[in-house]
Design an enzyme around this catalytic site. Sequence first.
Site, PDB file in Angstrom:
ATOM      1  N   LYS A 112     -54.053  35.198   3.326  1.00 56.33           N
ATOM      2  CA  LYS A 112     -53.208  34.614   2.618  1.00 56.33           C
ATOM      3  C   LYS A 112     -52.606  34.705   0.872  1.00 56.33           C
ATOM      4  O   LYS A 112     -51.585  34.993   0.815  1.00 56.33           O
ATOM      5  CB  LYS A 112     -52.861  32.742   3.670  1.00 56.33           C
ATOM      6  CG  LYS A 112     -52.130  32.824   4.934  1.00 56.33           C
ATOM      7  CD  LYS A 112     -51.689  31.303   4.632  1.00 56.33           C
ATOM      8  CE  LYS A 112     -50.843  31.681   6.000  1.00 56.33           C
ATOM      9  NZ  LYS A 112     -50.602  30.376   6.897  1.00 56.33           N
ATOM     10  N   LYS A 195     -50.948  40.550  12.730  1.00 59.18           N
ATOM     11  CA  LYS A 195     -49.949  39.938  14.527  1.00 59.18           C
ATOM     12  C   LYS A 195     -48.237  38.978  13.778  1.00 59.18           C
ATOM     13  O   LYS A 195     -47.929  39.302  12.910  1.00 59.18           O
ATOM     14  CB  LYS A 195     -50.822  38.397  14.157  1.00 59.18           C
ATOM     15  CG  LYS A 195     -50.404  37.191  12.941  1.00 59.18           C
ATOM     16  CD  LYS A 195     -50.673  35.823  13.680  1.00 59.18           C
ATOM     17  CE  LYS A 195     -51.059  34.811  11.982  1.00 59.18           C
ATOM     18  NZ  LYS A 195     -51.528  34.063  11.835  1.00 59.18           N
ATOM     19  N   LYS A 198     -44.197  33.763  11.956  1.00 58.30           N
ATOM     20  CA  LYS A 198     -42.918  33.202  11.806  1.00 58.30           C
ATOM     21  C   LYS A 198     -42.718  33.186  10.467  1.00 58.30           C
ATOM     22  O   LYS A 198     -41.126  33.449  10.133  1.00 58.30           O
ATOM     23  CB  LYS A 198     -43.252  32.102  11.745  1.00 58.30           C
ATOM     24  CG  LYS A 198     -43.953  30.623  13.188  1.00 58.30           C
ATOM     25  CD  LYS A 198     -43.377  29.630  12.034  1.00 58.30           C
ATOM     26  CE  LYS A 198     -44.747  28.722  13.471  1.00 58.30           C
ATOM     27  NZ  LYS A 198     -45.907  28.607  12.703  1.00 58.30           N
TER      28      LYS A 198
HETATM   29  P1  TYM Z   1     -49.466  28.032  13.551  1.00 56.59           P
HETATM   30  O1  TYM Z   1     -48.927  27.348  13.036  1.00 56.59           O
HETATM   31  O2  TYM Z   1     -50.000  29.293  12.702  1.00 56.59           O
HETATM   32  O3  TYM Z   1     -49.418  28.770  15.757  1.00 56.59           O
HETATM   33  C1  TYM Z   1     -49.053  27.431  16.341  1.00 56.59           C
HETATM   34  C2  TYM Z   1     -49.913  28.022  17.825  1.00 56.59           C
HETATM   35  O4  TYM Z   1     -49.360  29.555  17.839  1.00 56.59           O
HETATM   36  C3  TYM Z   1     -50.996  30.830  18.337  1.00 56.59           C
HETATM   37  N1  TYM Z   1     -50.166  32.175  17.200  1.00 56.59           N
HETATM   38  C4  TYM Z   1     -50.271  33.110  17.801  1.00 56.59           C
HETATM   39  N2  TYM Z   1     -51.157  33.225  19.242  1.00 56.59           N
HETATM   40  C5  TYM Z   1     -51.108  34.596  20.029  1.00 56.59           C
HETATM   41  N3  TYM Z   1     -50.384  35.265  18.967  1.00 56.59           N
HETATM   42  C6  TYM Z   1     -49.204  34.488  18.055  1.00 56.59           C
HETATM   43  N4  TYM Z   1     -49.349  36.525  17.280  1.00 56.59           N
HETATM   44  C7  TYM Z   1     -49.520  34.006  17.359  1.00 56.59           C
HETATM   45  N5  TYM Z   1     -49.091  32.997  16.388  1.00 56.59           N
HETATM   46  C8  TYM Z   1     -49.347  31.816  16.769  1.00 56.59           C
HETATM   47  C9  TYM Z   1     -52.091  29.851  16.784  1.00 56.59           C
HETATM   48  O5  TYM Z   1     -52.795  31.045  16.984  1.00 56.59           O
HETATM   49  C10 TYM Z   1     -51.391  28.363  17.045  1.00 56.59           C
HETATM   50  O6  TYM Z   1     -52.185  28.136  18.426  1.00 56.59           O
HETATM   51  N6  TYM Z   1     -53.079  25.728  11.734  1.00 56.59           N
HETATM   52  C11 TYM Z   1     -52.462  26.434  13.568  1.00 56.59           C
HETATM   53  C12 TYM Z   1     -52.127  24.506  13.459  1.00 56.59           C
HETATM   54  C13 TYM Z   1     -52.535  23.677  13.175  1.00 56.59           C
HETATM   55  C14 TYM Z   1     -53.549  23.122  14.549  1.00 56.59           C
HETATM   56  C15 TYM Z   1     -54.116  21.267  14.634  1.00 56.59           C
HETATM   57  C16 TYM Z   1     -53.749  24.133  15.683  1.00 56.59           C
HETATM   58  C17 TYM Z   1     -53.327  22.643  12.829  1.00 56.59           C
HETATM   59  N7  TYM Z   1     -54.132  22.069  12.745  1.00 56.59           N
HETATM   60  C18 TYM Z   1     -55.431  21.695  15.169  1.00 56.59           C
HETATM   61  C19 TYM Z   1     -54.666  23.495  17.086  1.00 56.59           C
HETATM   62  C20 TYM Z   1     -55.228  22.248  16.114  1.00 56.59           C
HETATM   63  C21 TYM Z   1     -51.091  26.838  12.641  1.00 56.59           C
HETATM   64  O7  TYM Z   1     -50.749  27.514  11.662  1.00 56.59           O
HETATM   65  O8  TYM Z   1     -50.737  26.729  13.643  1.00 56.59           O
END
Ligand code: TYM
Length: 333
Positions: A112, A195, A198
């Site tokens: 990032k 990947k 969003k």
């Molecule tokens: P975030 O918001 O980027 O994504 C949310 C969840 O979706 C999964 N994900 C994917 N899985 C498969 N293929 C993809 N292309 C894909 N894009 C997103 C992510 O792996 C995630 O499970 N840091 C985290 C959010 C977070 C969190 C936490 C998660 C904050 N605190 C505590 C678990 C526990 C994040 O940015 O996810």
Amino acid sequence: APRVFSGIKPSGGLTLGNYLGAIKRFVEMADGEFETIYCVVDLHAITVWQDPAELTQATREVAAGYIASGIDPEKSILFNQAAVSGHAELAWIFNCVARVGWMNRMTQFKEKAGKNAEAVSLGLYAYPALMAADILLYHATHVPVGEDQKQHVELTRDIAAKFNHDYRTDFFPLTEPVIEGPAMRVMNLRDGTKKMSKSGESDMERINMLDDADTIAKKFRKARTDPAPIPGKVKELADRPEARNLVEIYAALSGTSAEAVLAEHEGAGWGAFKPALADLAVARLGPISDEMRRLLDDPAEIDRTLARGAERARQVAAPILAKTYEIVGLVRG
Ligand code: TYM
């Protein structure tokens, strides 16, 4: 009961990656033997600047996505992070436990920040300590995530272990990432080495949960593929990232394995496979997006649901936070 915590950032609309890598699993775990806590992690979203009105809207959209996909807010605790101040409080303590060297090894930060690591926010750098706080504020033991979050969940274990060691306690549990299923890393439809996210530049590279049927069909039709037909064995997909991605998405949407999808479609061309994939995606996502739109028509009701969840979350978190302050020796009167 074992306790599950997971979260999604409201930094844009929900994608098929979020659905297959996270939400679909969240629903399965909520229906299982777990106590489940699901969060809209708005404090994580602002590590990169967000337009305030769009942040509010995206927070409600993620909440609607959870509910429309089948998470029952009476059963699971569903809330947004900013409403429970313990996340920020515990994150500060973990900022003082985690080491700078650990943060420097985070691959997501490196991606990032790119070449501009001096100019990103301090919050983006410290992000994994806030994530550890999210999980450990509830003593969660299981964290369902997509493949891209594995390193962050492992860091959560390191933070818990170092806290326990430094303060001679066994207060924080060592958390397990739960990464199971055929599509834990859904790739960008235009470039199978990146990947699906969003915030990618082009809308054509992702399926949004709110896309309509025509848009979904068009995006799959235009998805990049190679000229070879569908092979018979999963190992033959190894160096065909775009082909592999479409097969894995198909498997996850239909609740089978990549092997089973190949057995059924071996020898077919993409011209036949893509419309079948689009139909499947529309059949799965259509009812969810209809329900999301219905929920989003009444934002005040979503806010009330989140507020009720926050109240329940605070009750779980309060004794854990109080004990943490006590262990550290902080006087709170
Ligand atoms: P975030 O918001 O980027 O994504 C949310 C969840 O979706 C999964 N994900 C994917 N899985 C498969 N293929 C993809 N292309 C894909 N894009 C997103 C992510 O792996 C995630 O499970 N840091 C985290 C959010 C977070 C969190 C936490 C998660 C904050 N605190 C505590 C678990 C526990 C994040 O940015 O996810």
